[in-house]
Design a protein around this motif. Structure first.
Motif, PDB file in Angstrom:
ATOM      1  N   SER A 189      13.536-113.646 -22.854  1.00 41.16           N
ATOM      2  CA  SER A 189      13.253-113.687 -21.475  1.00 41.16           C
ATOM      3  C   SER A 189      12.013-114.320 -21.298  1.00 41.16           C
ATOM      4  O   SER A 189      12.021-115.082 -20.188  1.00 41.16           O
ATOM      5  CB  SER A 189      13.186-112.198 -21.141  1.00 41.16           C
ATOM      6  N   TYR A 190      11.000-114.231 -21.953  1.00 38.18           N
ATOM      7  CA  TYR A 190       9.754-114.878 -21.827  1.00 38.18           C
ATOM      8  C   TYR A 190      10.045-116.453 -21.722  1.00 38.18           C
ATOM      9  O   TYR A 190       9.585-117.311 -20.888  1.00 38.18           O
ATOM     10  CB  TYR A 190       8.633-114.654 -22.905  1.00 38.18           C
ATOM     11  N   ASP A 191      10.508-117.099 -22.770  1.00 34.72           N
ATOM     12  CA  ASP A 191      10.915-118.342 -23.159  1.00 34.72           C
ATOM     13  C   ASP A 191      11.676-118.919 -21.540  1.00 34.72           C
ATOM     14  O   ASP A 191      11.455-120.176 -21.157  1.00 34.72           O
ATOM     15  CB  ASP A 191      11.471-118.841 -23.986  1.00 34.72           C
ATOM     16  N   ARG A 192      12.881-118.122 -21.208  1.00 36.94           N
ATOM     17  CA  ARG A 192      13.573-118.719 -19.989  1.00 36.94           C
ATOM     18  C   ARG A 192      12.749-118.640 -18.631  1.00 36.94           C
ATOM     19  O   ARG A 192      13.049-119.335 -17.716  1.00 36.94           O
ATOM     20  CB  ARG A 192      14.562-117.741 -19.823  1.00 36.94           C
ATOM     21  N   VAL A 193      11.567-117.789 -18.515  1.00 35.77           N
ATOM     22  CA  VAL A 193      10.627-117.578 -17.438  1.00 35.77           C
ATOM     23  C   VAL A 193       9.975-118.881 -17.318  1.00 35.77           C
ATOM     24  O   VAL A 193       9.914-119.456 -16.537  1.00 35.77           O
ATOM     25  CB  VAL A 193       9.944-116.458 -17.391  1.00 35.77           C
ATOM     26  N   VAL A 194       9.407-119.330 -18.602  1.00 33.44           N
ATOM     27  CA  VAL A 194       8.608-120.445 -18.649  1.00 33.44           C
ATOM     28  C   VAL A 194       9.207-121.668 -18.408  1.00 33.44           C
ATOM     29  O   VAL A 194       8.857-122.346 -17.569  1.00 33.44           O
ATOM     30  CB  VAL A 194       8.012-120.563 -20.240  1.00 33.44           C
ATOM     31  N   LYS A 195      10.468-121.822 -18.809  1.00 30.48           N
ATOM     32  CA  LYS A 195      11.558-122.991 -18.458  1.00 30.48           C
ATOM     33  C   LYS A 195      11.577-123.022 -16.937  1.00 30.48           C
ATOM     34  O   LYS A 195      11.723-124.228 -16.515  1.00 30.48           O
ATOM     35  CB  LYS A 195      12.662-122.831 -19.266  1.00 30.48           C
ATOM     36  N   GLY A 196      11.804-121.654 -16.518  1.00 26.47           N
ATOM     37  CA  GLY A 196      11.930-121.731 -15.057  1.00 26.47           C
ATOM     38  C   GLY A 196      10.509-122.288 -14.199  1.00 26.47           C
ATOM     39  O   GLY A 196      11.015-123.116 -13.251  1.00 26.47           O
ATOM     40  N   PHE A 197       9.644-121.663 -14.574  1.00 22.39           N
ATOM     41  CA  PHE A 197       8.356-122.405 -14.026  1.00 22.39           C
ATOM     42  C   PHE A 197       8.261-124.041 -14.056  1.00 22.39           C
ATOM     43  O   PHE A 197       8.012-124.641 -13.318  1.00 22.39           O
ATOM     44  CB  PHE A 197       7.198-121.594 -14.468  1.00 22.39           C
ATOM     45  N   GLU A 198       8.516-124.431 -15.464  1.00 20.14           N
ATOM     46  CA  GLU A 198       8.338-125.818 -15.605  1.00 20.14           C
ATOM     47  C   GLU A 198       9.587-126.661 -14.840  1.00 20.14           C
ATOM     48  O   GLU A 198       9.090-127.609 -14.476  1.00 20.14           O
ATOM     49  CB  GLU A 198       8.743-125.985 -17.108  1.00 20.14           C
ATOM     50  N   ALA A 199      10.694-125.999 -14.634  1.00 15.60           N
ATOM     51  CA  ALA A 199      11.758-126.760 -13.827  1.00 15.60           C
ATOM     52  C   ALA A 199      11.186-126.810 -12.224  1.00 15.60           C
ATOM     53  O   ALA A 199      11.425-127.767 -11.679  1.00 15.60           O
ATOM     54  CB  ALA A 199      12.995-125.998 -14.017  1.00 15.60           C
ATOM     55  N   ILE A 200      10.536-125.577 -11.739  1.00 18.21           N
ATOM     56  CA  ILE A 200      10.351-125.480 -10.417  1.00 18.21           C
ATOM     57  C   ILE A 200       8.996-126.502 -10.093  1.00 18.21           C
ATOM     58  O   ILE A 200       9.042-127.487  -9.250  1.00 18.21           O
ATOM     59  CB  ILE A 200       9.706-124.158 -10.046  1.00 18.21           C
ATOM     60  N   ASN A 201       8.110-126.600 -11.005  1.00 18.71           N
ATOM     61  CA  ASN A 201       6.939-127.535 -11.169  1.00 18.71           C
ATOM     62  C   ASN A 201       7.504-128.915 -11.138  1.00 18.71           C
ATOM     63  O   ASN A 201       6.780-129.786 -10.457  1.00 18.71           O
ATOM     64  CB  ASN A 201       5.752-127.349 -12.280  1.00 18.71           C
TER      65      ASN A 201
END
Length: 397
Positions: free
Chosen positions: A177-189
């Motif tokens: 779950s942590y890595d998926r959240v980080v990828k989500g932030f990266e995608a939004i940015n």
């Protein structure tokens, strides 16, 4: 931690128009604290300013402390799947948004996991097109998939639940779950840069438990790379057998209502938290520049943090104002005042207008009974997240 740094100054600098929409709701809530607590014979829609919408009972995670899907959660497994058949359709929400358009309330969409509501994206767009401020609270694991559309539609704010760094977070929320959240932030940015947008503003909400409180600084340090705007440390919604029994008695005697939801927060994840150590950790976090605004809910005097966890029956906030300026809508359309304890139903948006519900007999009976209760709260309100946000600070805390 005695007071919080507001996100409004930062938002005002970045986007004055959006800050105004949010501030309008805060001002109304502030006025609600000062006004006489009326019940019957008053148009409460005059003061209405904030609406929470739990869009679905479904979630793709099973966070252990969650009052819905956790160890003692009330929305687990087959029950949640069956309940998902009762969700409010988009057209019903649009009708409600139209009714409330002149009020321009602040909307807060959550779940379950709101991205599992099939029409989340068109719903957010509709709310914002009507001129209201809209926030979405998500576990963040599905952000990457929807990043392009989120930025294109200029979502206002996204709150992402994240409890610790890497393995500690995953032990609470589920592997990966942590890595998926980080990828989500990266995608939004990436999309914000690609589309030349500052929106959405993004923040993390961390629920403090005995599993993660010693590791909060590790997560705070990691947020430097996430380019978020704020980080909220939620001290948590907790209760115990004594409080549950007292609340059940009050609700039965005053409202002839049996309750189940409060038991979902009788988890014990507050036990063993060293409030003095936690205060030191949060003080360090608040005094360090991670590139975002740190906020603790509730903000407490240093020497009282240990009481928050060790003495659950000691109030730190009282005189809840929620019934006089806010409402919550459950996934099936039921309206209630309490976000985490939706047992006392005021009405249903599929059957009545919001004005009828908000000024109805059941709503006014609730207002009358809670205002006449000791401290203007019920026993179950002692660590309720909404009361921690909007209740009156008790002297010394």
């Amino acid at each position: 931690m005695k007071t919080n740094t507001s996100i409004l100054p930062k938002l005002l600098f970045l986007n004055p128009r959006l800050a105004y929409k949010m501030a309008r709701g805060f001002v109304k809530m502030g006025l609600a604290k000062l006004k006489k607590k009326r019940s019957y014979g008053y148009d409460h829609m005059k003061d209405f300013c904030l609406i929470y919408m739990k869009l679905t009972p479904l979630c793709n995670l099973h966070c252990v402390m969650c009052g819905q899907r956790g160890d003692k959660g009330v929305l687990k497994g087959e029950f949640a799947a069956n309940e998902a058949q009762t969700i409010v359709p988009l057209e019903s929400y649009k009708k409600m948004v139209d009714e409330l358009a002149a009020k321009k309330p602040v909307y807060y969409l959550w779940g379950g996991e709101p991205f599992l509501y099939p029409d989340l994206i068109p719903l957010v767009k509709y709310i914002q097109d009507k001129g209201s401020f809209c926030s979405v609270n998500t576990n963040g694991t599905l952000l990457e998939k929807h990043a392009e559309q989120i930025v294109k539609d200029q979502w206002h704010t996204v709150f992402v639940s994240l409890d610790a760094f890497k393995d500690v977070n995953d032990s609470i929320r589920g592997k990966g779950s942590y890595d998926r959240v980080v990828k989500g932030f990266e995608a939004i940015n990436r999309e914000k840069q690609k589309q030349g947008s500052r929106l959405p503003y993004m923040g993390i909400v961390t629920t403090v438990t005995n599993m993660n409180y010693m590791y909060l600084a590790d997560l705070a340090e990691a947020t430097k790379e996430m380019h978020i705007d704020w980080h909220i440390y939620n001290l948590g919604t907790y209760t115990n057998d004594t409080i549950v029994a007292a609340q059940k008695k009050v609700m039965k005697e005053k409202f002839d209502t049996d309750i189940d939801c409060l038991e979902g927060y009788n988890t014990g994840y507050n036990e063993g938290i060293d409030g003095y150590k936690l205060h030191d950790i949060l003080t360090k976090i608040h005094s360090t520049d991670y590139g975002d605004v740190s906020i603790t809910v509730p903000a407490l005097n240093p020497e009282k943090v240990h009481e928050y966890y060790g003495n659950l029956e000691t109030p730190v906030r009282d005189h809840c104002i929620v019934p006089w300026c806010q409402m919550n809508i459950n996934y099936n359309g039921d309206v209630h005042f309490c976000a985490d304890y939706p047992d006392y139903i005021l009405g249903n948006i599929k059957e009545q207008s919001m004005e009828e519900i908000y000024n109805g007999d059941r709503a006014n009976k609730f207002r009358k009974e809670i205002s006449e209760s000791p401290g203007g709260i019920f026993p179950g309100c002692l660590r309720c997240y909404q009361n921690m946000l909007f209740g009156k600070r008790i002297k010394g805390y």
